[in-house]
Design a protein around this motif. Structure first.
Motif, PDB file in Angstrom:
ATOM      1  N   ALA A 194      15.878 -11.940   9.014  1.00 28.65           N
ATOM      2  CA  ALA A 194      15.621 -11.326  10.313  1.00 28.65           C
ATOM      3  C   ALA A 194      14.763 -10.072  10.174  1.00 28.65           C
ATOM      4  CB  ALA A 194      16.940 -10.994  11.000  1.00 28.65           C
ATOM      5  N   LEU A 195      15.044  -9.264   9.146  1.00 30.07           N
ATOM      6  CA  LEU A 195      14.278  -8.038   8.940  1.00 30.07           C
ATOM      7  C   LEU A 195      12.815  -8.334   8.628  1.00 30.07           C
ATOM      8  CD1 LEU A 195      16.851  -5.992   6.825  1.00 30.07           C
ATOM      9  CD2 LEU A 195      15.956  -5.330   9.068  1.00 30.07           C
ATOM     10  N   GLN A 196      12.571  -9.416   7.898  1.00 27.00           N
ATOM     11  CA  GLN A 196      11.198  -9.749   7.522  1.00 27.00           C
ATOM     12  C   GLN A 196      10.440 -10.484   8.619  1.00 27.00           C
ATOM     13  OE1 GLN A 196      10.743 -11.357   3.427  1.00 27.00           O
ATOM     14  NE2 GLN A 196      12.876 -10.793   3.122  1.00 27.00           N
ATOM     15  N   SER A 197      11.150 -11.286   9.402  1.00 29.71           N
ATOM     16  CA  SER A 197      10.484 -12.086  10.434  1.00 29.71           C
ATOM     17  C   SER A 197      10.545 -11.462  11.822  1.00 29.71           C
ATOM     18  CB  SER A 197      11.124 -13.474  10.500  1.00 29.71           C
ATOM     19  OG  SER A 197      12.461 -13.388  11.004  1.00 29.71           O
ATOM     20  N   ARG A 198      11.558 -10.575  12.045  1.00 27.20           N
ATOM     21  CA  ARG A 198      11.815  -9.958  13.347  1.00 27.20           C
ATOM     22  C   ARG A 198      12.166 -10.983  14.425  1.00 27.20           C
ATOM     23  NH1 ARG A 198      13.530  -5.092  12.227  1.00 27.20           N
ATOM     24  NH2 ARG A 198      12.148  -4.044  10.762  1.00 27.20           N
ATOM     25  N   LEU A 199      12.603 -12.158  13.990  1.00 30.96           N
ATOM     26  CA  LEU A 199      13.062 -13.161  14.947  1.00 30.96           C
ATOM     27  C   LEU A 199      14.460 -12.797  15.428  1.00 30.96           C
ATOM     28  CD1 LEU A 199      11.986 -16.493  13.220  1.00 30.96           C
ATOM     29  CD2 LEU A 199      11.045 -15.534  15.326  1.00 30.96           C
ATOM     30  N   PRO A 200      14.788 -13.111  16.679  1.00 32.99           N
ATOM     31  CA  PRO A 200      16.168 -12.918  17.129  1.00 32.99           C
ATOM     32  C   PRO A 200      17.099 -13.897  16.433  1.00 32.99           C
ATOM     33  CG  PRO A 200      14.915 -14.100  18.781  1.00 32.99           C
ATOM     34  CD  PRO A 200      13.925 -13.679  17.734  1.00 32.99           C
ATOM     35  N   ILE A 201      18.374 -13.577  16.425  1.00 30.79           N
ATOM     36  CA  ILE A 201      19.398 -14.440  15.832  1.00 30.79           C
ATOM     37  C   ILE A 201      20.192 -15.091  16.966  1.00 30.79           C
ATOM     38  CG2 ILE A 201      21.517 -14.495  14.463  1.00 30.79           C
ATOM     39  CD1 ILE A 201      20.349 -12.135  12.851  1.00 30.79           C
ATOM     40  N   VAL A 202      20.274 -16.412  16.957  1.00 33.73           N
ATOM     41  CA  VAL A 202      21.073 -17.139  17.947  1.00 33.73           C
ATOM     42  C   VAL A 202      22.296 -17.724  17.241  1.00 33.73           C
ATOM     43  CG1 VAL A 202      21.167 -19.084  19.554  1.00 33.73           C
ATOM     44  CG2 VAL A 202      19.099 -17.688  19.412  1.00 33.73           C
ATOM     45  N   PRO A 203      23.489 -17.164  17.470  1.00 29.67           N
ATOM     46  CA  PRO A 203      24.698 -17.732  16.856  1.00 29.67           C
ATOM     47  C   PRO A 203      25.090 -19.037  17.542  1.00 29.67           C
ATOM     48  CG  PRO A 203      25.005 -15.410  17.488  1.00 29.67           C
ATOM     49  CD  PRO A 203      23.772 -15.900  18.177  1.00 29.67           C
ATOM     50  N   MET A 204      25.406 -20.031  16.729  1.00 30.23           N
ATOM     51  CA  MET A 204      25.984 -21.287  17.215  1.00 30.23           C
ATOM     52  C   MET A 204      27.419 -21.326  16.709  1.00 30.23           C
ATOM     53  SD  MET A 204      22.817 -23.923  16.492  1.00 30.23           S
ATOM     54  CE  MET A 204      23.666 -25.342  17.207  1.00 30.23           C
ATOM     55  N   VAL A 205      28.373 -21.305  17.630  1.00 27.98           N
ATOM     56  CA  VAL A 205      29.783 -21.276  17.268  1.00 27.98           C
ATOM     57  C   VAL A 205      30.335 -22.695  17.367  1.00 27.98           C
ATOM     58  CG1 VAL A 205      32.039 -20.294  17.777  1.00 27.98           C
ATOM     59  CG2 VAL A 205      29.964 -18.926  18.153  1.00 27.98           C
ATOM     60  N   LEU A 206      30.751 -23.240  16.226  1.00 35.98           N
ATOM     61  CA  LEU A 206      31.301 -24.599  16.169  1.00 35.98           C
ATOM     62  C   LEU A 206      32.814 -24.535  16.014  1.00 35.98           C
ATOM     63  CD1 LEU A 206      28.295 -25.105  15.722  1.00 35.98           C
ATOM     64  CD2 LEU A 206      28.874 -26.691  13.885  1.00 35.98           C
ATOM     65  N   THR A 207      33.527 -25.245  16.865  1.00 34.87           N
ATOM     66  CA  THR A 207      34.977 -25.290  16.750  1.00 34.87           C
ATOM     67  C   THR A 207      35.452 -26.741  16.727  1.00 34.87           C
ATOM     68  OG1 THR A 207      35.380 -25.237  19.147  1.00 34.87           O
ATOM     69  CG2 THR A 207      35.187 -23.118  18.033  1.00 34.87           C
ATOM     70  N   GLY A 208      36.518 -26.984  15.978  1.00 35.81           N
ATOM     71  CA  GLY A 208      37.141 -28.306  15.932  1.00 35.81           C
ATOM     72  C   GLY A 208      36.588 -29.241  14.886  1.00 35.81           C
ATOM     73  N   THR A 209      35.438 -28.926  14.293  1.00 31.86           N
ATOM     74  CA  THR A 209      34.862 -29.858  13.315  1.00 31.86           C
ATOM     75  C   THR A 209      35.708 -29.953  12.057  1.00 31.86           C
ATOM     76  OG1 THR A 209      33.437 -28.136  12.358  1.00 31.86           O
ATOM     77  CG2 THR A 209      32.516 -29.430  14.169  1.00 31.86           C
ATOM     78  N   HIS A 210      36.415 -28.858  11.716  1.00 30.99           N
ATOM     79  CA  HIS A 210      37.252 -28.870  10.510  1.00 30.99           C
ATOM     80  C   HIS A 210      38.454 -29.801  10.688  1.00 30.99           C
ATOM     81  CE1 HIS A 210      39.344 -26.124  13.134  1.00 30.99           C
ATOM     82  NE2 HIS A 210      40.366 -26.055  12.305  1.00 30.99           N
ATOM     83  N   LEU A 211      38.868 -30.034  11.937  1.00 31.62           N
ATOM     84  CA  LEU A 211      39.947 -30.977  12.209  1.00 31.62           C
ATOM     85  C   LEU A 211      39.426 -32.410  12.261  1.00 31.62           C
ATOM     86  CD1 LEU A 211      41.883 -29.047  15.012  1.00 31.62           C
ATOM     87  CD2 LEU A 211      42.485 -29.224  12.590  1.00 31.62           C
ATOM     88  N   ALA A 212      38.189 -32.555  12.732  1.00 34.37           N
ATOM     89  CA  ALA A 212      37.613 -33.889  12.870  1.00 34.37           C
ATOM     90  C   ALA A 212      37.306 -34.522  11.517  1.00 34.37           C
ATOM     91  CB  ALA A 212      36.345 -33.820  13.719  1.00 34.37           C
ATOM     92  N   TRP A 213      36.821 -33.704  10.582  1.00 38.44           N
ATOM     93  CA  TRP A 213      36.513 -34.242   9.249  1.00 38.44           C
ATOM     94  C   TRP A 213      36.778 -33.137   8.238  1.00 38.44           C
ATOM     95  CZ3 TRP A 213      31.624 -37.691   8.138  1.00 38.44           C
ATOM     96  CH2 TRP A 213      31.750 -38.274   6.881  1.00 38.44           C
ATOM     97  N   ARG A 214      37.930 -33.182   7.615  1.00 36.14           N
ATOM     98  CA  ARG A 214      38.349 -32.134   6.699  1.00 36.14           C
ATOM     99  C   ARG A 214      37.636 -32.246   5.370  1.00 36.14           C
ATOM    100  NH1 ARG A 214      43.891 -33.378   8.911  1.00 36.14           N
ATOM    101  NH2 ARG A 214      44.296 -31.695  10.388  1.00 36.14           N
ATOM    102  N   LYS A 215      37.478 -31.102   4.711  1.00 34.61           N
ATOM    103  CA  LYS A 215      36.810 -31.063   3.419  1.00 34.61           C
ATOM    104  C   LYS A 215      37.587 -31.893   2.400  1.00 34.61           C
ATOM    105  CE  LYS A 215      34.545 -27.934   0.198  1.00 34.61           C
ATOM    106  NZ  LYS A 215      34.141 -26.552  -0.094  1.00 34.61           N
ATOM    107  N   GLY A 216      36.875 -32.763   1.687  1.00 36.00           N
ATOM    108  CA  GLY A 216      37.496 -33.602   0.674  1.00 36.00           C
ATOM    109  C   GLY A 216      38.149 -34.848   1.216  1.00 36.00           C
TER     110      GLY A 216
END
Length: 309
Positions: free
Chosen positions: A227-249
């Motif tokens: 961000a400091l080098q490009s000066r682009l804004p940051i758009v957060p994408m908040v994901l919820t529930g995916t850890h329940l849908a497909w758990r690690k391992g």
């Protein structure tokens, strides 16, 4: 590289609409929403019943195999397209995005999870898109939902991933050499210069790895340097529930509800190099505020991990 034309962009949007909500899972898009309301309106995962019966497991296996075969077919098709487009780098970027939109949308349709999308008015910004990461499903969602003209940043070894790695290179996505700090810094500078020169957006997982239990991990500093080098804004994408849908391992995909929320862009024009840690904390705190309780970091663990990183 050259900019893509408006006509091809419109044709691409029609292709996306063909694969849109009516043919897929239960996807709902809602208009504007304030960040303070996000956490209260997440899918109600308390109503989700975890079924490990043999029928559920069999259905899950069929879905996963179908996803794999679908991805193999689409990857092969778009690899051929991009080989033909070798002299036109910008067209390969666009085709890489179309591949992601089509393939990610198809994979989510096959998995069949109910999906709720919020804040989509922020989804077409030229920006650095960041996302929490707790499941393979996050990759499918990012492929589907980031705008045309977006590129990812991956380690240079991705080229050895069968078929997908070669497609990544053909799509003109960016790679960094992390073998030593000096080469990593130089690779990052070159990546940012390509983004600036060709009006691209970036896709970054700021945790740097996938969470094992869905709880937010400490953020690395790389996305702030970008961000400091490009000066682009940051758009957060908040994901919820995916850890329940497909758990690690696990190879068992469950029908847990999922939500994707785009938060308003965070302007970085006035950011300075001497406050990097403050910016990392600022963005991390935004995620903590907007994630449901089961996905918030445990304070003691978060502090411990931050001090050791």
């Amino acid at each position: 590289m050259e900019n893509t034309g408006s006509g091809s962009f419109l044709r691409h949007r029609r292709l996306e609409s063909f694969l849109d909500t009516k043919s897929g899972p239960n996807v709902r898009e809602t208009p504007k929403i304030s960040s303070k309301e996000v956490a209260r309106q997440k899918p109600n995962t308390d109503d989700f019943v975890d079924d490990d019966g043999w029928i559920s497991t069999l259905i899950s296996c069929v879905r996963i195999v179908t996803c794999f075969l679908t991805m193999m077919v689409t990857t092969f098709i778009w690899a051929l397209i991009m080989v033909l487009l070798l002299p036109w780098p910008s067209q390969r970027i666009k085709q890489g995005n179309i591949y992601g939109h089509v393939t990610g949308r198809l994979l989510m349709w096959i998995l069949g999870n109910p999906i709720k999308i919020e804040g989509k008015e922020f989804s077409n910004e030229r920006a650095i898109y960041i996302s929490n990461h707790a499941s393979p499903i996050d990759i499918f969602l990012i492929m589907w939902l980031t705008p045309t003209g977006s590129v990812g940043i991956a380690k240079k070894e991705i080229i050895w991933y069968p078929l997908f790695g070669q497609l990544y290179i053909l799509a003109n996505h960016l790679r960094i050499d992390r073998s030593k700090p000096s080469t990593a810094i130089q690779s990052m500078k070159e990546a940012v210069q390509a983004v600036i020169n060709h009006n691209l957006s970036l896709i970054v997982f700021p945790e740097g790895t996938r969470s094992k239990n869905g709880r937010l991990l400490p953020f690395k500093k790389g996305f702030v340097h970008l961000a400091l080098q490009s000066r682009l804004p940051i758009v957060p994408m908040v994901l919820t529930g995916t850890h329940l849908a497909w758990r690690k391992g696990s190879l068992h995909v469950r029908p847990a509800p999922i939500s994707v929320t785009y938060l308003p862009p965070i302007k970085t024009d006035s950011w300075t190099d001497d406050k990097i840690d403050d910016y990392v904390k600022l963005v991390h705190d935004i995620y903590v505020e907007n994630l449901p309780e089961p996905q918030k970091p445990i304070a003691s663990e978060d502090t411990k991990n931050s001090s050791s990183s």
